[in-house]
Design a protein around this motif. Structure first.
Motif, PDB file in Angstrom:
ATOM      1  N   PRO A  71       0.752  -1.303  -0.059  1.00 33.89           N
ATOM      2  CA  PRO A  71      -0.049  -0.023   0.041  1.00 33.89           C
ATOM      3  C   PRO A  71       0.810   1.369   0.017  1.00 33.89           C
ATOM      4  O   PRO A  71       0.622   2.118  -0.635  1.00 33.89           O
ATOM      5  CB  PRO A  71      -0.983  -0.353   1.168  1.00 33.89           C
ATOM      6  CG  PRO A  71      -0.518  -1.452   1.863  1.00 33.89           C
ATOM      7  CD  PRO A  71       0.516  -2.001   1.133  1.00 33.89           C
ATOM      8  N   ALA A  72       1.732   1.621   0.913  1.00 32.51           N
ATOM      9  CA  ALA A  72       2.535   2.714   1.078  1.00 32.51           C
ATOM     10  C   ALA A  72       3.969   2.326   1.202  1.00 32.51           C
ATOM     11  O   ALA A  72       4.528   1.742   2.160  1.00 32.51           O
ATOM     12  CB  ALA A  72       2.047   3.389   2.315  1.00 32.51           C
ATOM     13  N   GLY A 167       1.470   4.156   6.754  1.00 26.96           N
ATOM     14  CA  GLY A 167       0.578   4.879   6.170  1.00 26.96           C
ATOM     15  C   GLY A 167       1.050   5.687   5.070  1.00 26.96           C
ATOM     16  O   GLY A 167       2.079   5.851   4.591  1.00 26.96           O
ATOM     17  N   ASN A 190      -5.043   6.382   4.442  1.00 30.71           N
ATOM     18  CA  ASN A 190      -4.580   5.738   5.819  1.00 30.71           C
ATOM     19  C   ASN A 190      -5.377   4.529   6.162  1.00 30.71           C
ATOM     20  O   ASN A 190      -5.064   3.602   6.489  1.00 30.71           O
ATOM     21  CB  ASN A 190      -4.340   6.928   6.787  1.00 30.71           C
ATOM     22  CG  ASN A 190      -2.709   7.445   6.609  1.00 30.71           C
ATOM     23  OD1 ASN A 190      -1.908   6.787   5.832  1.00 30.71           O
ATOM     24  ND2 ASN A 190      -2.522   8.511   7.103  1.00 30.71           N
ATOM     25  N   ALA A 193      -4.884   1.247   4.251  1.00 31.28           N
ATOM     26  CA  ALA A 193      -3.808   0.852   3.963  1.00 31.28           C
ATOM     27  C   ALA A 193      -3.547  -0.323   5.291  1.00 31.28           C
ATOM     28  O   ALA A 193      -3.721  -0.150   6.219  1.00 31.28           O
ATOM     29  CB  ALA A 193      -2.872   1.761   4.292  1.00 31.28           C
ATOM     30  N   THR A 208       1.846  -8.946   5.276  1.00 32.22           N
ATOM     31  CA  THR A 208       0.713  -8.117   5.507  1.00 32.22           C
ATOM     32  C   THR A 208      -0.369  -8.640   6.536  1.00 32.22           C
ATOM     33  O   THR A 208      -0.724  -9.804   6.629  1.00 32.22           O
ATOM     34  CB  THR A 208       0.099  -7.574   4.201  1.00 32.22           C
ATOM     35  OG1 THR A 208      -0.907  -6.519   4.521  1.00 32.22           O
ATOM     36  CG2 THR A 208      -0.588  -8.714   3.679  1.00 32.22           C
TER      37      THR A 208
END
Length: 314
Positions: A71-72, A167, A190, A193, A208
């Protein structure tokens, strides 16, 4: 096919000048599409599809991970020419293709699907536009970029150093008090995520936590995909692929031309507990890839099972 259809097809063929390609025939360009959907289309030829767009880059696996599963994250890269700072980013505010920061640094967003056929060319075209843009500009593509440089031509061939973020606060690290649309975009990003961690003991393996379960997704570029599948099958049949107690190799997906095996993990596993087992698995896989012997019945069964649990997402 009904009689009328057969008669119509014969008539169309009879009326077609010698040497002309029929609309339902494969396009002579070799794209694999029908002629009417490619060079015979009123809109012109379909984009050239590149199955493995980031092949040849030392950071291929991590670039794919940042584009598809993380995600980030950010990763600085170096240009072959010039000294501009460029940072690959998994996602940018508003899903922007690129941002030119006030200090001149270019942020290049990887999770942008331009659908022009070659993501490496698309990203390179965005980067080239950003090099000519002004600080504060948002840069993207509105039309196909055509032929030109790809990321492999613009970036040095160095491994990428990925930083996974909890995030998207890195978006506003240089802003004292983000407000308005930026703050709203940050809050929404955020919230969506999932916590992720890149393992340190192996390349391009990412843990994850998706709340209901944990996963390990491991990007594995290999020049011979069939051999990789066979190696994974050997380890599966030998019971060497569970990593930790309760973990299970549930399948794999294919994206950007490479396989990404996926493990389901018990809740509470965490990334740290996977470091040593992942390193051991990498050693076992290297040995399995070097094994040229015939598959046992158990290994053939395992290979068939893994092949049936593949999903191509891009």
């Amino acid at each position: 096919m009904g009689k009328k259809s057969r008669v119509k097809n014969r008539q169309e063929h009879a009326d077609r000048p010698e040497g002309e390609v029929g609309p339902r025939r494969p396009c002579p360009c070799g794209s694999g599409r029908r002629y009417k959907a490619c060079h015979g289309s009123a809109d012109g030829p379909a984009p050239t599809y590149v199955a493995r767009p980031f092949e040849g880059l030392a950071g291929e696996a991590d670039i794919i991970a940042m584009r598809e599963i993380v995600p980030a994250a950010t990763a600085p890269v170096r240009l072959r020419e010039g000294d501009r700072s460029v940072v690959l980013c998994s996602l940018l505010p508003g899903a922007a293709p690129a941002l030119v920061r006030q200090d001149g640094t270019i942020w290049l967003g990887l999770q942008v699907q331009h659908a022009f056929g070659d993501p490496s060319r698309d990203l390179a075209a965005v980067l080239e536009k950003a090099l000519d843009a002004e600080p504060g500009d948002v840069v993207g593509l509105t039309t196909a970029p055509g032929e030109g440089d790809r990321l492999q031509d613009l970036l040095t061939d160095d491994p990428v150093e990925v930083t996974v973020h909890g995030g998207f606060d890195f978006w506003v690290a240089d802003v004292d008090d983000p407000t308005g649309a930026v703050a709203a975009s940050l809050e929404a990003a955020n919230a969506a995520a999932h916590p992720s961690v890149r393992l340190e003991s192996v390349d391009a393996a990412y843990w994850t936590d998706v709340t209901t379960k944990e996963h390990l997704r491991w990007v594995m570029p290999h020049d011979d995909e069939e051999r990789l599948l066979t190696g994974l099958a050997r380890l599966h049949a030998a019971g060497k692929d569970s990593l930790v107690e309760g973990a299970r190799l549930v399948g794999m997906f294919r994206t950007q031309g490479v396989l990404v095996p996926v493990w389901d993990l018990p809740l509470g596993t965490g990334a740290e507990a996977l470091e040593k087992p992942a390193a051991r698995f990498a050693e076992d896989l290297a040995a399995a890839l070097a094994d040229d012997g015939p598959l046992t019945p158990e290994e053939r069964s395992a290979r068939s099972g893994l092949a049936n649990r593949q999903l191509t997402i891009r």
